[in-house]
Structure formats: structure tokens, C-alpha cells
Write a protein that holds these residues in place. Structure first.
Motif, short mmCIF file in Angstrom:
data_model
loop_
_atom_site.label_atom_id
_atom_site.label_comp_id
_atom_site.label_asym_id
_atom_site.label_seq_id
_atom_site.Cartn_x
_atom_site.Cartn_y
_atom_site.Cartn_z
N ILE A 1 -1.21 -14.97 -0.50
CA ILE A 1 -0.60 -15.63 0.82
C ILE A 1 -0.21 -14.44 1.52
O ILE A 1 -0.12 -14.70 2.98
CB ILE A 1 0.79 -16.47 0.06
CG1 ILE A 1 0.71 -17.56 -0.86
CG2 ILE A 1 1.58 -16.76 1.50
CD1 ILE A 1 1.65 -18.19 -1.49
N PHE A 2 -0.04 -13.25 1.09
CA PHE A 2 0.39 -12.39 2.15
C PHE A 2 -0.74 -11.29 2.47
O PHE A 2 -1.69 -10.92 1.32
CB PHE A 2 1.43 -11.37 1.26
CG PHE A 2 2.68 -12.11 0.57
CD1 PHE A 2 3.73 -12.25 1.61
CD2 PHE A 2 2.88 -12.83 -0.45
CE1 PHE A 2 4.77 -13.22 1.29
CE2 PHE A 2 3.71 -13.72 -0.78
CZ PHE A 2 4.82 -13.64 0.08
N PRO A 3 -1.05 -10.97 3.52
CA PRO A 3 -2.41 -9.97 3.78
C PRO A 3 -2.07 -8.60 3.45
O PRO A 3 -2.88 -7.82 3.63
CB PRO A 3 -2.15 -10.15 5.35
CG PRO A 3 -0.75 -10.24 5.78
CD PRO A 3 -0.23 -11.22 4.92
N PHE A 4 -1.00 -8.22 3.17
CA PHE A 4 -0.50 -6.84 2.82
C PHE A 4 -0.30 -6.72 1.10
O PHE A 4 0.04 -7.70 0.47
CB PHE A 4 0.75 -6.21 3.36
CG PHE A 4 1.81 -7.24 3.45
CD1 PHE A 4 2.86 -7.31 2.28
CD2 PHE A 4 1.94 -8.03 4.34
CE1 PHE A 4 3.79 -8.00 2.32
CE2 PHE A 4 3.19 -8.96 4.23
CZ PHE A 4 4.16 -9.13 3.18
N SER A 5 -0.33 -5.49 0.78
CA SER A 5 -0.24 -4.94 -0.61
C SER A 5 1.26 -5.63 -1.27
O SER A 5 2.05 -5.11 -0.82
CB SER A 5 -0.16 -3.57 -0.96
OG SER A 5 -0.04 -3.46 -2.30
N LEU A 6 1.29 -6.19 -2.24
CA LEU A 6 2.69 -6.59 -2.89
C LEU A 6 2.99 -5.75 -4.33
O LEU A 6 3.89 -5.52 -4.35
CB LEU A 6 2.58 -8.15 -3.49
CG LEU A 6 2.48 -9.36 -2.51
CD1 LEU A 6 2.76 -10.61 -3.14
CD2 LEU A 6 3.55 -8.98 -1.30
N GLU A 7 1.90 -5.18 -4.70
CA GLU A 7 1.95 -4.05 -5.73
C GLU A 7 2.98 -3.11 -5.33
O GLU A 7 3.96 -2.70 -6.09
CB GLU A 7 0.65 -3.24 -6.01
CG GLU A 7 -0.34 -4.61 -6.56
CD GLU A 7 0.08 -5.14 -7.87
OE1 GLU A 7 0.93 -4.70 -8.67
OE2 GLU A 7 -0.41 -6.25 -8.11
N GLU A 8 2.74 -2.15 -4.17
CA GLU A 8 3.67 -1.22 -3.97
C GLU A 8 4.99 -1.75 -3.56
O GLU A 8 5.97 -0.97 -3.79
CB GLU A 8 2.95 -0.62 -2.70
CG GLU A 8 1.63 0.33 -2.97
CD GLU A 8 0.77 0.16 -1.87
OE1 GLU A 8 0.48 1.61 -1.36
OE2 GLU A 8 0.12 -0.79 -1.31
N ILE A 9 5.00 -2.88 -2.95
CA ILE A 9 6.46 -3.41 -2.79
C ILE A 9 7.42 -3.70 -4.08
O ILE A 9 8.40 -3.28 -4.06
CB ILE A 9 6.50 -4.69 -1.96
CG1 ILE A 9 5.65 -4.30 -0.23
CG2 ILE A 9 7.74 -5.39 -1.71
CD1 ILE A 9 5.63 -5.49 0.58
N ALA A 10 6.51 -4.07 -5.11
CA ALA A 10 7.24 -4.28 -6.25
C ALA A 10 7.74 -2.92 -6.92
O ALA A 10 8.82 -3.11 -7.32
CB ALA A 10 6.10 -5.03 -7.07
N VAL A 11 6.78 -1.94 -6.96
CA VAL A 11 7.17 -0.73 -7.62
C VAL A 11 8.47 -0.12 -6.47
O VAL A 11 9.59 0.26 -7.11
CB VAL A 11 6.09 0.24 -7.39
CG1 VAL A 11 6.58 1.60 -7.78
CG2 VAL A 11 5.01 -0.18 -8.36
N ILE A 12 8.39 -0.42 -5.48
CA ILE A 12 9.62 0.34 -4.45
C ILE A 12 10.63 -0.56 -4.69
O ILE A 12 11.87 0.09 -4.74
CB ILE A 12 9.01 0.16 -2.90
CG1 ILE A 12 7.86 1.01 -2.57
CG2 ILE A 12 10.32 0.24 -2.18
CD1 ILE A 12 7.46 1.05 -1.35
N THR A 13 10.55 -1.90 -4.90
CA THR A 13 11.99 -2.37 -5.04
C THR A 13 12.57 -2.19 -6.67
O THR A 13 13.79 -2.00 -6.67
CB THR A 13 11.35 -4.22 -5.20
OG1 THR A 13 10.83 -4.41 -3.91
CG2 THR A 13 12.63 -5.06 -5.33
N PHE A 14 11.72 -2.00 -7.35
CA PHE A 14 12.25 -1.40 -8.70
C PHE A 14 12.99 -0.23 -8.78
O PHE A 14 13.97 -0.32 -9.20
CB PHE A 14 10.83 -1.35 -9.86
CG PHE A 14 11.37 -0.49 -11.05
CD1 PHE A 14 12.13 -1.09 -11.92
CD2 PHE A 14 10.86 0.86 -11.33
CE1 PHE A 14 12.19 -0.49 -13.10
CE2 PHE A 14 11.13 1.44 -12.40
CZ PHE A 14 11.84 0.81 -13.50
N PHE A 15 12.44 0.91 -8.06
CA PHE A 15 13.15 1.75 -7.88
C PHE A 15 14.37 1.90 -7.34
O PHE A 15 15.71 2.49 -7.31
CB PHE A 15 12.20 3.10 -7.26
CG PHE A 15 11.21 3.63 -8.39
CD1 PHE A 15 11.86 4.59 -9.39
CD2 PHE A 15 10.21 3.17 -8.28
CE1 PHE A 15 10.97 4.92 -10.15
CE2 PHE A 15 9.20 3.77 -9.03
CZ PHE A 15 9.36 4.81 -10.07
#
Length: 342
Positions: free
Chosen positions: A46-60
Motif C-alpha cells: 500500500i505504501f511506496p516507501f520502505s516500512l522496514e526501516e520505519i518499524a526499526v526506528i519506531t522500536f528504538f
């Protein structure tokens, strides 16, 4: 909260069972992972950008938030520790249920009744001669390729050719993405990665056109459920060398060259190695040198060394005994799989 934590503990227990009980990991890889990866990647599409990196940043950020909040409220240490442990628990569950349990399944050879090739100098020399001839030939026919068509062809290859070996097919909504922090990956010479939180395959924007087909095929191999870096290199190479597109074919041979070179250097006497190196065409040498120079200029030494150390520990923790040296095992996989095909 208690109900959710009980669920998290149960899922974490299943992940631990997979780690020490291959049949449980096989069940995950064959029955659960295709559904989980399909669902996660469908959301990511659904999103044109990476969600992986957002998930990691959100975790920290959540860790920092909980620590600051706990200090300001003067929470007892065991209460704060409990919150942090719960957060880490769910991150671990998400990682291993999303993709990581594939590390512990029965291996490719055992699963498919393939006998691993034992090193034999004469056989290796025959392989080396044939590979070099094919490499030099591929270098004479380079051309252009279309990334969208390439992605479609790779996904068809994994669905039609690779899935029978015990992996999952790929879907139309699963597309290769670009990392959000591209410069950071270039600094550590990471050409691509597959994230387990949303099952997204990503390719570094700094990857050269000569490298792109192989890197794309390698990362999509991980999306299909392949965990071994050597095996992912094999599937990527096999796709490229069988492609009707000359540029894609050459990308496969050129990308495997560093691993062949390293194996030849370790296994051949120095005079024989020099004689073999001299047989590689000037075009191949020029392209290989350009690739090495390209990544060297982007690399940041201390960041690269730190990342390599962390990734090496990560692979060994997950049962890859060779760590980052697993990449170089692709030559053994090529010789084994080609012999099995014969």
C-alpha cells in the motif's frame, strides 16, 4: 495487556521450538510463512516507501520513550525492565514469525535428497574452466534490460522453478523497494536486503546496472524463504545465467566472479591461479575493477567494520555457522546443484 502478553509468550515459545526442532520450523516454512509473508507484503504494498526501516526506528523510539517516561515518573526498576522486556519480546516474535523461523528448517540438500558435492581438485578445475569460458562469452553480449520486466521474470522463476524445492511463490503485489536511508547502506557496502517485519525486498539505489539483476534476484530469493546467503546467490545466479536477456546473464556471471576468485585463490597453487586470472577477458576485468572501485568510494571504514561484525554475530546466532563467509559457499552450491541436475 495480560492476554496480549500471554499470546506473545506462546508465540515466542513456538519460535524457540522451531529453533531446536526442525520439523516445527519446516511446518512454519511450508504452511505458515507463505500466508504470513503474503499478508505482510500486501500491507507493505500500500505504501511506496520502505516500512522496514520505519518499524526499526519506531522500536528504538519506543524504547527511548519508555525509559524517559519511567525516569520522569520514578518508576521502579523492575517495572521499567518489565515494559522493555515486553517490547523486545514482541519485536522478536514479529521478526521470527514474519520470516526468521526459516533459518531453522531442514536444509536444501537434505530436504530434496541432494548429495553435497565433495571437493575434488580435478572437478573444481573443470568447473573453473567452464565458468570462465561462459563468463567471457557473456561479456561480449551485454545490452539493456527493463527493471519492471526483470522483476516479473524473477518472480515467475521463483514461483515456477524454485517453489518445488520447498519455498513459497511470489505475488504480483510484492515489488522491490528503495531504502529510505540509502547512503547508510552504501557506507557499509550493502547492495540490498530483505526485511522480515513487512517482507519487503529492497535494492540499494547505488547498485550499478551491471549488478542490479543479480542483486534483485538475490533479495527476492530471501522473500521466497531462502535464508542461506550462499543459496540465495545460487538461485540468483541460476536465474541470471538462464535469462534470454544478455545483460541479465552477464550480471549473474560477473556477480559470482568475486566468490569464484576467492575460491580459486585458496585452492590453486599461485602459478595456476595467476594463469587462470590471465584467462579472464579484459572486458570482465574492467567491469569487475569498476564495481570494486565504485563501492570502495562509497564505503565508510569504521561503519562498514561495525556492521560486518554485527551481521556476522547475527548470522551465527541464527545457525549460520560460517557467518558472513556463508556468501562464499555459493561455488560449492553451484557445483552441487549442477551435478544434481545432471
Amino acid at each position: 495487556m495480560k492476554k496480549r502478553n500471554i499470546l506473545g509468550i506462546l508465540l515466542l515459545a513456538y519460535c524457540l521450538v522451531c529453533r531446536f526442532h526442525a520439523p516445527s520450523a519446516d511446518f512454519y516454512a511450508e504452511k505458515l510463512y507463505p500466508c504470513i509473508s503474503g499478508l505482510l507484503s500486501f500491507v507493505a504494498a500500500i505504501f511506496p516507501f520502505s516500512l522496514e526501516e520505519i518499524a526499526v526506528i519506531t522500536f528504538f523510539v519506543l524504547i527511548l520513550f519508555l525509559v524517559v517516561k519511567g525516569i520522569r515518573r520514578r518508576e521502579r526498576s523492575f517495572v521499567l525492565a518489565g515494559k522493555l522486556i515486553t517490547l523486545v519480546m514482541w519485536l522478536g516474535v514479529w521478526f521470527y514469525m514474519g520470516w526468521g523461523n526459516n533459518y531453522y528448517r531442514t536444509g536444501l540438500y537434505e530436504r530434496n535428497g541432494i548429495e553435497r558435492a565433495v571437493y575434488d581438485e580435478a572437478v573444481f578445475r573443470t568447473f573453473l574452466s567452464g565458468f570462465t569460458a561462459e563468463l567471457n562469452q557473456a561479456a561480449t553480449k551485454t545490452g539493456a534490460f527493463d527493471k519492471e520486466s526483470l522483476e516479473t521474470d524473477i518472480k515467475s522463476y521463483y514461483t515456477d522453478v524454485v517453489r518445488p524445492f520447498g519455498y513459497t511463490g511470489l505475488h504480483g503485489w510484492q515489488h522491490i523497494k528503495k531504502p529510505l536511508f540509502n547512503r547508510l547502506y552504501s557506507a557499509v557496502s550493502v547492495s540490498g536486503f530483505m526485511g522480515s517485519f513487512f517482507c519487503e525486498s529492497q535494492v540499494n539505489e547505488d547498485v550499478l546496472d551491471l549488478e542490479y539483476p543479480f542483486v534483485a534476484a538475490h533479495e527476492l530469493a530471501h522473500l521466497a524463504g531462502v535464508t542461506s546467503e550462499a543459496e540465495a546467490n545460487w538461485w540468483a545466479f541460476d536465474f541470471c545465467r538462464n535469462s534470454p536477456e544478455s545483460a541479465v546473464c552477464y550480471s549473474g556471471y560477473l556477480s559470482i566472479l568475486p566468490y569464484v576468485l576467492q575460491n580459486a585463490k585458496m585452492l590453486l597453487p599461485s602459478d595456476d591461479y595467476n594463469l587462470w586470472a590471465a584467462s579472464v577477458s579484459d572486458k570482465v576485468k574492467a567491469d569487475y575493477t569498476a564495481s570494486v572501485r565504485h563501492w570502495k568510494e562509497l564505503r565508510v571504514g569504521w561503519i562498514d567494520r561495525t556492521q560486518s561484525w554485527i551481521y556476522n554475530l547475527f548470522l551465527k546466532w541464527n545457525g549460520v555457522s560460517e557467518g558472513i563467509h556463508d556468501y562464499f559457499g555459493v561455488v560449492s552450491v553451484i557445483m552441487t546443484m549442477d551435478a544434481a541436475a545432471i
